[in-house]
Write an enzyme that holds these catalytic residues in place. Sequence first.
Site, PDB file in Angstrom:
ATOM      1  N   HIS A   8       1.008  -1.508   0.168  1.00 39.18           N
ATOM      2  CA  HIS A   8      -0.252  -0.124   0.232  1.00 39.18           C
ATOM      3  C   HIS A   8       0.849   1.187   0.308  1.00 39.18           C
ATOM      4  O   HIS A   8       2.427   1.349   0.114  1.00 39.18           O
ATOM      5  CB  HIS A   8      -0.769  -0.141   1.538  1.00 39.18           C
ATOM      6  N   GLU A  82      -2.234  -7.326   7.260  1.00 38.07           N
ATOM      7  CA  GLU A  82      -0.662  -7.186   7.494  1.00 38.07           C
ATOM      8  C   GLU A  82      -1.374  -8.100   8.988  1.00 38.07           C
ATOM      9  O   GLU A  82      -2.106  -8.194   9.836  1.00 38.07           O
ATOM     10  CB  GLU A  82      -1.300  -5.793   8.322  1.00 38.07           C
TER      11      GLU A  82
END
Length: 206
Positions: A8, A82
């Site tokens: 990201h 994550e």
Amino acid sequence: MVIALIRHGQTDWNHAALMQGRTDIPLNETGRAQARAVVEQLAESDWDLIVSSPLGRARETAAIIADGLGLELGPPVEGLTEQDFGDAEGVRVVDVHERWPDRNIPGAEPDAAVGERGLAALVQLAADHPGRNVLAVAHGTLIRRTLAVISGHDAHDYPRLDNLATSHVQLDGDTWAVLTVGGAPFDEVRIDLDARAAQLTAELAS
């Protein structure tokens, strides 16, 4: 089938070098600009779909890329989330290494579980979208640990991935292979990975 794993864009916690994990920190303006800038690079290949982790920073990165490429934005993929860093979230990265040098962080998801979870997410994507080439926006640690499971190397030996770094994996039959790591051909990266593995083996044997 090829899946491109994309880290990201930048957040304020990235900029401040704080551990993020599952803490849902949004992109900052630099991160949004990074996502817009990568569109031209990704347009050099053919992609059918983009998906992401459910965390906001990954979801917004994917939405920006989807808009730039004119792609369908698929639903969030839980397996791409994550690693949960437990008590380390919000702590400076350098302090994390000092406070928990053995990475025994209270409340954290076990390291060994992360790569297996990431690979399971890829397997599910392949089952859901057979024969399609997919962009998947995820997170640095999740990506490194997933690549390590596929290649059979130690995730700690993998290089750090910058924001918007892209790593490609390919499914051929039932076999996954790493093609690139952060844009570098895997054959080049493997030289360093194998050298580090050999060094550790020598140290343990001495």
